[in-house]
Design an enzyme around this catalytic site. Structure first.
Site, PDB file in Angstrom:
ATOM      1  N   LYS A  83     -25.323  20.501 -94.664  1.00 10.99           N
ATOM      2  CA  LYS A  83     -26.513  19.501 -93.992  1.00 10.99           C
ATOM      3  C   LYS A  83     -26.788  19.818 -92.377  1.00 10.99           C
ATOM      4  O   LYS A  83     -26.003  20.285 -91.863  1.00 10.99           O
ATOM      5  CB  LYS A  83     -25.522  17.959 -93.963  1.00 10.99           C
ATOM      6  CG  LYS A  83     -26.435  16.934 -93.520  1.00 10.99           C
ATOM      7  CD  LYS A  83     -25.673  15.572 -93.563  1.00 10.99           C
ATOM      8  CE  LYS A  83     -26.385  14.332 -93.134  1.00 10.99           C
ATOM      9  NZ  LYS A  83     -25.396  13.302 -93.350  1.00 10.99           N
ATOM     10  N   SER A 158     -27.818   9.459 -95.447  1.00 11.37           N
ATOM     11  CA  SER A 158     -28.514  10.162 -94.731  1.00 11.37           C
ATOM     12  C   SER A 158     -28.767  11.700 -95.306  1.00 11.37           C
ATOM     13  O   SER A 158     -29.720  12.214 -94.993  1.00 11.37           O
ATOM     14  CB  SER A 158     -28.236  10.071 -93.424  1.00 11.37           C
ATOM     15  OG  SER A 158     -26.732  10.792 -93.336  1.00 11.37           O
ATOM     16  N   SER A 182     -23.044   7.876 -96.227  1.00  6.69           N
ATOM     17  CA  SER A 182     -24.154   9.163 -96.524  1.00  6.69           C
ATOM     18  C   SER A 182     -23.777  10.253 -97.233  1.00  6.69           C
ATOM     19  O   SER A 182     -24.646  11.213 -97.530  1.00  6.69           O
ATOM     20  CB  SER A 182     -24.452   9.568 -95.130  1.00  6.69           C
ATOM     21  OG  SER A 182     -25.116   8.383 -94.455  1.00  6.69           O
TER      22      SER A 182
END
Length: 505
Positions: A83, A158, A182
């Site tokens: 990420k 997210s 998330s």
């Protein structure tokens, strides 16, 4: 030997075993994923950066070491995605924001160092909501990521880039961060597995902060056993992180591969999570999963956590407050985006123009809310009260775990919604994390596994498992047992039922 097309469909465990048995090489495995990324990422927008050169260099090193008889880590040669919230030396790290569009860190985050030590080729950096603020990956400055199950729907947030990459076979494993759900919520809506470890169980050094008392790094995978292997690589004490727990990593791999008999285990159903606002198909799948747990020998008990009703309100005071402090460092003076107004602007005017230009609407919204909550005269009324509620939620967990070994609930109230459906209604967006937020407030570990496909729309839903702090192995023991039972009942893994992606120009 498997063909390159077949290689991307293997689980991480199968990849590791195949590499160890010399059935294929890490270069072949990595190249197969890079080829699929090249073909599909234009449609999905799961990766913001692809490091083909670096990934293949690591793969070649692993192959040479294995051929020389070197003793290698279990996941050596298995590719992974990161990420874009974790610093990677020499590779752009944006946190999904225009503010950091050109930021190239001079060092690696601890988790990235551990991936490199495990000899895992890093495929690239995945898309995310800006500074991890969102539940849909629509708030990225670089465009939304699309759900592999339906390209018109969100992949969660997210960390939607990581979940979409894993679900679409662009990567077998990925790193996520979980501040209020998330990792778990994207896993639920993409039919994958996501774990939020105990707070402090995985280092956050070098991870761009959102809310420091809530953030936690964890694994994204397609199976529980795969997630356990990555969790083991990531976990452990780090002296560079003051919140890091100085204790061994819980035995997550042993738990994920151990007995499937849950006889004597007490599973608590949280009465405050579910019901109104939850999609009927999501609840039906949850109830079916409870039946499977009973068949595995578990005892199902109802537990009440009355202060969970205030979790979202408390969270959306604590998170913006901490975010407003953390994001104050982006002042256009030291690093990050700079906008210079015409004339001879002051430092304050440059700072204001830069933040106005580079921060998105959701980030601005939360900074303003957090700054207000921390301001003189309001701190005790808002932030202080929210922290008191947080304590009550932690006590609810303590009481619940006296009655049950683990707690379960639906991970998210609905399946994936369509892109654009909730961008104009922040409250509707925030409600996606209603089931996941309490775990972050209390610091306990949580996992989402696929519960099946909802009858209304044929899209994945997730079941959340929660355990006491530092008892992460319970998630993996229950998750692996239930995963196997659901796989048998449903005729395969949920992710295997996803349609092939239609390439869009």
């Amino acid at each position: 030997m498997s063909s390159p097309t077949d290689l991307t469909r293997l689980t991480a465990v199968q990849m590791a075993d195949g590499l160890a048995a010399a059935e294929f090489t890490s270069v072949e495995l990595t190249q197969a994923h890079l080829d699929r990324i090249e073909r599909l990422n234009g449609t999905l927008n799961a990766f913001l950066l692809v490091d083909a050169e670096g990934a293949l260099a690591t793969a070649r090193e692993v192959d040479a070491a294995r051929e020389a008889g070197e003793d290698l880590p279990r996941l050596a040669g298995v590719p992974v995605a990161v990420k874009d919230i974790a610093c990677t030396q020499g590779l752009t790290t944006t946190a999904g924001s225009k503010m950091l569009a050109d930021f190239v860190p001079p060092y690696d985050a601890t988790i990235v160092t551990r991936l490199r030590d495990a000899r895992m080729p890093i495929l690239g950096k995945t898309n995310m909501d800006e500074f991890a603020m969102g539940s849909s990956t629509e708030h990225s400055a670089f465009g939304p990521t699309r759900n592999p199950w339906d390209l018109d729907r969100i992949p969660g947030g997210s960390g939607g880039g990581s979940s979409a990459a894993v679900a679409a076979y662009l990567a077998p494993l990925a790193i996520g961060s979980d501040t209020g759900g998330s990792i778990r919520q994207p896993a639920a809506v993409t039919g994958t597995v996501g774990t939020k470890p105990t707070y402090g169980g995985v280092s956050r050094y070098g991870v761009i902060a959102l809310a420091s008392s809530l953030d936690q790094i964890g694994p994204c995978a397609r199976t529980v056993a795969d997630a356990a292997l990555l969790h083991e690589v990531l976990g452990g004490h780090d002296p560079m992180d003051s919140t890091s727990i100085d204790a061994p990593v819980p035995p997550v791999v042993a738990a994920a591969t151990g007995t499937r008999d849950l006889t004597g285990l007490k599973v608590g159903v949280v009465t405050e999570i579910g019901g109104e606002g939850f999609q009927a198909g999501v609840l039906d799948l949850f109830n079916d999963a409870l039946d499977q747990l009973r068949e595995l020998g578990a005892e199902i008990v109802e537990v009440s956590c009355p202060h969970f009703a205030y979790a979202m309100a408390a969270y959306y005071l604590i998170l913006p407050s901490e975010a407003s402090s953390n994001l104050a460092r982006y002042d256009a003076m030291r690093y990050g985006h700079r906008s210079t107004p015409e004339g001879s602007p002051s430092a304050e005017q440059v700072m204001a123009a830069s933040r106005d230009d580079a921060f998105g609407d959701e980030v601005k919204r939360r900074i303003i809310l957090g700054t207000y909550a921390l301001s003189s005269g309001y701190y005790d009324a808002y932030y202080g009260q929210a922290q008191k509620v947080r304590t009550l939620i932690a006590r609810d967990f303590e009481a619940a775990f006296e009655q049950a070994d683990v707690l379960v609930s639906p991970t998210a109230p609905t399946t994936a919604f369509k892109i654009g459906d909730k961008t104009e209604d922040p409250m509707a967006m925030y409600l996606n994390d209603i089931a996941t937020i309490p775990a972050n407030l209390a610091g306990v570990p949580g996992m989402s596994i696929p519960s099946g496909l909802a009858a209304e729309d044929g899209l994945p839903a997730g079941l959340q498992i929660l355990a006491p702090a530092m008892e992460d192995q319970r998630l993996y023991a229950v998750g692996a047992a239930l995963e196997e039972a659901l796989r048998s009942a449903q005729g395969g893994y949920v992710f295997e039922q996803a349609p092939e992606i239609e390439v869009r120009s």
